[in-house]
Write an enzyme that holds these catalytic residues in place. Structure first.
Site, short mmCIF file in Angstrom:
data_model
loop_
_atom_site.label_atom_id
_atom_site.label_comp_id
_atom_site.label_asym_id
_atom_site.label_seq_id
_atom_site.Cartn_x
_atom_site.Cartn_y
_atom_site.Cartn_z
N GLU A 133 120.72 -61.86 34.37
CA GLU A 133 119.77 -62.89 33.98
C GLU A 133 120.36 -64.24 34.40
O GLU A 133 121.56 -64.47 34.24
CB GLU A 133 119.59 -62.86 32.45
CG GLU A 133 118.64 -63.93 31.91
CD GLU A 133 118.47 -63.86 30.38
OE1 GLU A 133 119.31 -63.23 29.69
OE2 GLU A 133 117.51 -64.47 29.88
N HIS A 156 125.58 -65.41 27.99
CA HIS A 156 125.69 -64.33 27.01
C HIS A 156 125.79 -62.97 27.68
O HIS A 156 125.46 -62.81 28.84
CB HIS A 156 124.52 -64.33 26.01
CG HIS A 156 123.16 -64.16 26.62
ND1 HIS A 156 122.37 -65.21 27.01
CD2 HIS A 156 122.44 -63.04 26.90
CE1 HIS A 156 121.23 -64.77 27.49
NE2 HIS A 156 121.25 -63.44 27.45
N HIS A 196 122.45 -56.52 29.91
CA HIS A 196 122.54 -57.50 30.99
C HIS A 196 123.58 -58.57 30.71
O HIS A 196 124.05 -58.71 29.59
CB HIS A 196 121.17 -58.14 31.29
CG HIS A 196 120.59 -58.98 30.18
ND1 HIS A 196 119.72 -58.47 29.24
CD2 HIS A 196 120.75 -60.29 29.85
CE1 HIS A 196 119.36 -59.44 28.40
NE2 HIS A 196 119.99 -60.56 28.73
CO CO Z 1 119.49 -62.41 27.82
#
Ligand code: CO
Length: 134
Positions: free
Chosen positions: A130, A7, A79
């Site tokens: 991440e 994502h 992120h």
């Molecule tokens: Co995230």
């Protein structure tokens, strides 16, 4: 080592407005908001054919995105999340390569119920990264 883009996360002060842009203007499928007090955020997921967009609004006093929104009052990309097969192996490799793992270095359970780690933006072109064990 990294696999799929899981994502892209976008921080916002107004989750309702951000959700409406994705649902009504862009015509995407948007989830109901979910409160994640242990992560200090409220999230909405936008499902795209090849990845997801995670919309984040701060929740509580010590939200990890509060500082970001101070610097970026209009919101912005917070992120990127890449999938890895083995998060411990990924962490060890990244440390060996000189990357900075944020926090204790031990994976936490992320917004999707899977182990995640965050890598400091200074090592990745200014982008917070991440990693999620898929
Ligand atoms: Co995230």
């Amino acid at each position: 080592m990294i696999g799929r883009l899981n994502h892209v996360a976008i921080a916002t002060r107004d989750l309702r407005k951000a959700s409406a842009i994705y649902r009504d203007t862009l015509g995407a499928e948007v989830s109901e908001p979910v409160q994640l007090p242990e992560h200090g955020v409220i999230t909405v997921f936008v499902e795209l054919p090849n990845t997801k967009i995670e919309l984040l609004e701060p929740l509580g006093e010590n939200s990890p995105i509060a500082k970001f929104l101070e610097k970026n009052p209009g919101g912005g990309m917070h992120h990127l999340c890449y999938e890895v097969d083995d998060i411990i192996a990924a962490r060890d490799r990244l440390k060996e390569k000189g990357a900075t793992v944020i926090g204790s270095g031990e994976p936490r359970i992320g917004a999707h119920g899977k182990p995640v780690l965050f890598l400091h933006p200074k090592d990745f072109g200014g982008t917070l990264v991440e990693l999620e064990q898929a």
